[in-house]
Design an enzyme around this catalytic site. Structure first.
Site, PDB file in Angstrom:
ATOM      1  N   LYS A 146       4.036   3.957  18.241  1.00 32.05           N
ATOM      2  CA  LYS A 146       4.150   5.370  17.849  1.00 32.05           C
ATOM      3  C   LYS A 146       4.465   6.264  19.050  1.00 32.05           C
ATOM      4  O   LYS A 146       5.261   7.199  18.942  1.00 32.05           O
ATOM      5  CB  LYS A 146       2.860   5.812  17.146  1.00 32.05           C
ATOM      6  N   THR A 179       0.835  -1.218   0.000  1.00 34.05           N
ATOM      7  CA  THR A 179       0.000   0.000   0.000  1.00 34.05           C
ATOM      8  C   THR A 179       0.865   1.261   0.000  1.00 34.05           C
ATOM      9  O   THR A 179       0.714   2.136  -0.854  1.00 34.05           O
ATOM     10  CB  THR A 179      -0.917   0.000   1.255  1.00 34.05           C
ATOM     11  N   LYS A 234       6.878   1.790  11.799  1.00 27.30           N
ATOM     12  CA  LYS A 234       6.870   2.168  13.235  1.00 27.30           C
ATOM     13  C   LYS A 234       7.359   1.051  14.132  1.00 27.30           C
ATOM     14  O   LYS A 234       8.016   1.289  15.133  1.00 27.30           O
ATOM     15  CB  LYS A 234       5.484   2.661  13.665  1.00 27.30           C
ATOM     16  N   GLY A 278      -7.567   0.482   3.544  1.00 19.59           N
ATOM     17  CA  GLY A 278      -6.107   0.373   3.628  1.00 19.59           C
ATOM     18  C   GLY A 278      -5.538   1.035   4.872  1.00 19.59           C
ATOM     19  O   GLY A 278      -4.364   1.394   4.909  1.00 19.59           O
TER      20      GLY A 278
END
Ligand code: HSE
Length: 416
Positions: free
Chosen positions: A200, A11, A100, A182
């Protein structure tokens, strides 16, 4: 001419390729030189792609090309992403990543490697999707003593919570829609159980306070226990239930990172950030507070952040930015969730008489030394905005239970 490569054509990776070709002229103008996407690394076959000639299956082809200045990693996961990026840095190629999980686990190592080889390791896309937050936090807000960061850092769960409330949509259906857009991780529990938001907040905490915060050290709770009743009661009490990733600096010098659902009063902008949008509130001694908001997930928003980093890395090839933190060798600078001081939202199992509930709660608050504490009460829920320590929160819940006002669910209250 600056040549770069993209690792992973999923993606985000395909979004980066698409965005580069769509806006190539202006990207080159901003980078200050011509740019060429030289390779796309992916093990799959894409014979019909207009970029079919760019595909390679081994990192060696990229490492062997001495003209590559930047590699953008969009594969996800720790391995082989970590080994690939390490090798790139050792070949004096700057790296950019949207990953991440990788930065939350291996950030200190990659940053040290980048420094040792006079390259950059950029990861703007790893937090908040399209939102510029890494560079602003590190550079524009560098003069501040950061006291706290609060954020909606997961688009999927924010989208689900919002759909549940506004459309009365079932959890599973909302998750399915987020996946179709997505937004969701391959493994849905990474979103729903808070692990993605945890990674994060680890990155933001490490950046703000200079020491690597590992995901294992962060109290993490997802949204599985949030019901429509919680969302509706919060709305009636002029707030919203949000999955909040936060880090606060405590008076004892420790930091307290955490991920958990919180009641956010409508006075705070974060309560009104809905759908796939993320929002980060940074509190500092000079700025008071600053908010950053935008699309937190999705192909093109994330590609925007990756491409921004690619431009920055290409433009400043061989200039090392100080965006840096270290592995402190211990996590004892991190406080446990018991040290959290916060207000309290409680939803009750059964509807109550509002006046009686108000009186009983005031009595309990008096007993624990919070005389005249503000209180907002509806039939099946209440909000106590006063800061309470964990023992006080426990006492309130136990005392209510003992007089037959049974709490069904509680959560901390975020500051307005
Ligand atoms: N699954 C993530 C989210 C993608 O929903 O926010 C962006 O990191």
């Amino acid at each position: 001419m600056k040549k770069f490569a993209v690792l992973g054509y999923g993606t985000v990776g395909s979004g980066v390729v698409q965005l580069f070709h769509k806006n190539r002229a202006q990207i080159e103008e901003k980078a200050g030189s011509k740019m060429e996407l030289a390779y796309i690394l992916d093990l799959r076959e894409f014979p019909d792609s207009p970029y079919a000639d760019k595909f390679v299956k081994s990192i060696d082809a990229i490492l062997a090309d001495k003209e590559i200045t930047v590699v953008a990693e969009c594969m996800g996961g720790i391995e082989p992403a970590f080994s690939y990026l390490k090798q790139c840095l050792q070949h004096e190629i700057s790296v950019v990543t949207s990953n991440k999980e990788l930065i939350a686990q291996k950030g200190a190592e990659l940053l040290a490697e980048a420094k040792a080889h006079s390259c950059n390791c950029f990861f703007e896309a790893s937090v908040g999707g399209a939102i510029p937050i890494i560079r602003p936090l590190h550079r524009c807000l560098a003069a501040n003593n950061i006291s706290a960061i609060y954020g909606i850092l997961n688009g999927t769960t924010n989208y689900i919570l919002n759909k549940m409330l506004t459309d009365g949509m079932r959890f599973e259906e909302a998750l399915e829609k987020a996946q179709k857009h997505g937004y969701a991780e391959r493994e849905p529990s990474a979103d729903v159980d808070g692990h993605d938001a945890c990674r994060k907040i680890c990155i933001l905490s490490s950046l703000a306070f200079g020491k690597h915060v590992y995901p294992e050290s962060v109290y993490t709770e997802g949204i599985r226990n949030i019901s429509l009743e919680d969302a509706a009661a919060a709305d009636e009490l002029d707030g919203a239930v949000k999955l909040i990733a936060s880090v606060t600096k405590l008076e004892n010098g420790k930091i307290l990172p955490a991920v958990m659902p919180m009641f956010v009063p409508h006075e705070n902008l974060i309560s009104r950030v809905d759908g796939v949008f993320n929002c980060v509130e940074v509190c500092g001694d000079a700025i008071d507070r600053a908010y950053f908001t935008g699309r937190g997930a999705g192909k093109m928003p994330t590609a925007s952040a990756v491409m921004g980093d690619v431009i920055e890395a290409a433009k400043h090839h061989k200039t090392v930015f100080s965006q840096f933190w270290v592995d402190a060798g211990t996590q004892d600078f991190i406080a446990g969730i018991d040290e959290l001081e916060s207000g309290l939202f409680i939803r009750f199992e059964a509807a109550q008489d509002v006046e009686t509930l108000q009186a009983k709660l005031s009595e309990i608050l008096n007993e624990i030394g919070h005389e005249n504490a503000a209180l907002d009460v509806i039939e099946n829920a209440c909000v106590i905005p006063d800061k309470l320590n964990s023992q006080e929160r426990k006492e309130i819940l136990e005392k209510l239970n003992s007089i037959g006002i049974k709490p069904a669910h509680w959560m901390p209250v975020m500051d307005a």
